[in-house]
Scaffold this active site. Structure first.
Site, PDB file in Angstrom:
ATOM      1  CG  HIS A 155      -0.698   3.965   2.677  1.00 18.53           C
ATOM      2  ND1 HIS A 155      -1.828   4.245   3.419  1.00 18.53           N
ATOM      3  CD2 HIS A 155       0.271   3.641   3.567  1.00 18.53           C
ATOM      4  CE1 HIS A 155      -1.550   4.117   4.697  1.00 18.53           C
ATOM      5  NE2 HIS A 155      -0.280   3.758   4.826  1.00 18.53           N
ATOM      6  CB  SER A 278     -16.432  -6.750 -23.723  1.00 19.85           C
ATOM      7  OG  SER A 278     -16.955  -5.644 -24.433  1.00 19.85           O
TER       8      SER A 278
END
Length: 457
Positions: A155, A278
């Site tokens: 979780h 990038s």
């Protein structure tokens, strides 16, 4: 210029590989058609249904380079049929009017279905080979990192210690099952089609079953027991099998991309010097292939969903739904092929920071081993009671950002039954990885044993 991402010079290598583009190239598909027509003619000549010299001429001229491709394209646009212009051009290049014997008794769907199946089979074999290589890459990772301790998470939160080898063993087991699915699919699904207009073989006469079987076997495909003009389950099974494979690969990509997050930095996609992450941030090392694996999984599933519509074909022929396959099924194979290639590369060049994995085990200051403390304390006060005690200590530790060992020893019940040395020993994550190592060994042994048995069969 291309108008599809699979072929675009700018983007195609994100969605497809050179090999897959070659397999599904227009010229390759035309060659498939010519090979099918040549195989049919050779079979019919052997059976005395057409002259031997006709089959020889047809086989001789059955080369895509002999055809005027621009003329075929122009005729397809003019008459609205994708096969007839190819047959007419093929007939034209055959000498002595022997091209008249091309396509005797067959129907368009026989040729198109079989042509697509030939390319799908070739693509599938490339994918299967890549996944088998990926399986070996994963086995190597399992063995290398069998005992490399790291946080196990549930979780999104740290849960209990595991080893990275164990995490990879889960992937390896799933990849192995996908390979088994692919192998089983191979046994059922790669069939040819040669049945005539409605599948009755009327155009081939009383020897139709033999014409069908011999022609299809010539092409290296299996022979169906009945025409599959409107039985599209085999193509759908191929697509579903590949979509499952792509989703496993996508899951691996997603998991590794999460581990590559700056805040974790536990594992990394292999970096190629010169790669740019990038246009504005020079520092970026983006997990491009890991992201691609996720994207390809979703696109493969979408194409598989579209392809499933062809299973609703009506009557004995149904172009409305059949032609969905022409776009969707090749896309599944091409996208899945890119996925298989990417996961092979990723697993071959994966970088792992074992020191960072170990350091991350200390983030919770011992709280990760709360289960071990609870079970040990439970020996004295009962499991449920111990759970309540340790739970409250854990919550207090969280709130105060304290050291778990110190908080445990401040509790009267814990201190009455456990020494600080006992607590510290339990809180050491190295001692609480359970059977991760043995499970790694078990997975590797099973895959190897299974593969050895297949090799001997």
């Amino acid at each position: 210029m291309a108008c599809n991402m699979l072929d675009s010079m700018l983007y195609r290598n994100s969605y497809s590989t050179p090999k897959m583009r070659e397999i599904f190239d227009d010229v390759a598909m035309i060659q498939n058609i010519l090979d099918i027509e040549a195989a049919l003619a050779e079979t019919q000549a052997e059976m005395g249904l057409i002259p031997k010299e006709a089959a020889e001429e047809i086989a001789k001229k059955a080369k895509a380079e002999n055809l005027d491709i621009p003329r075929i394209e122009s005729e397809i646009k003019r008459i609205g049929h994708s096969l007839v212009p190819i047959l007419k051009e093929f007939q034209r290049v055959c000498d002595n009017n022997l091209g008249e014997y091309v396509h005797m008794g067959a129907t368009t769907q026989d040729i198109i279905d079989t042509a697509f199946m030939l390319s799908i089979k070739r693509g599938y074999e490339v994918i299967l080979a890549d996944m088998r290589e990926t399986e070996q890459n994963l086995i190597a990772l399992v063995e290398k990192y069998r005992d490399t301790i790291m946080p196990g998470r549930s979780h999104t939160q740290q849960a209990l210690p595991i080893t990275f080898g164990y995490k990879v063993a889960v992937w390896a087991s799933e990849v192995h099952r996908n390979i088994e699915r692919m192998e089983e699919c191979q046994k059922r699904c790669f069939v040819g089609e040669m049945s005539g207009a409605v599948g009755s073989m009327a155009g081939f006469g009383p020897q139709g079953l033999e014409v069908c079987a011999r022609t299809i076997k010539r092409l290296g495909l299996d022979v169906p027991d009945v025409a599959w003009h409107v039985s599209r389950d085999r193509i759908s099974e191929i697509c579903m099998t590949l979509a499952m494979m792509a989703y496993t690969n996508g899951k691996i990509g997603n998991e590794l991309a999460n581990l590559q997050k700056t805040e974790l930095s536990e594992a990394f996609e292999g970096f190629v010097p010169g790669s740019v992450g990038s246009s504005t941030m020079p520092h970026k090392r983006n997990p491009n292939k890991l992201e691609s694996l996720q994207m390809l999984a979703k696109l493969t599933k979408a194409a598989m969903d579209a392809n499933m519509e062809s299973m609703m074909c009506e009557n004995e022929r149904d172009g409305a739904l059949w032609k969905i396959e022409w776009k969707a099924a090749p896309e599944v194979v091409i996208l899945a092929g890119s996925s298989a290639n990417n996961v092979k590369v990723v697993t071959a060049h994966l970088e792992v920071d074992a020191a960072k994995m170990r350091a991350d085990l200390d983030i919770l200051k011992g709280l990760m081993q709360s289960e071990g403390i609870m079970l040990e304390l439970g020996k004295y006060v009962g499991k449920q009671t111990a759970h309540g005690i340790v739970y409250q200590i854990c919550m207090d530790t969280f709130e105060k950002k304290a050291d778990f060992c110190d908080m445990l020893m401040k509790n009267e019940t814990v201190a009455a039954h456990m020494t600080r040395e006992q607590v510290q020993k339990i809180l050491a994550p190295e001692g609480y990885v359970g059977l991760c190592g043995e499970i790694c060994d078990q997975v590797v042994a099973h895959i190897r044993s299974d593969n050895e048995a297949k090799a001997k069969a």
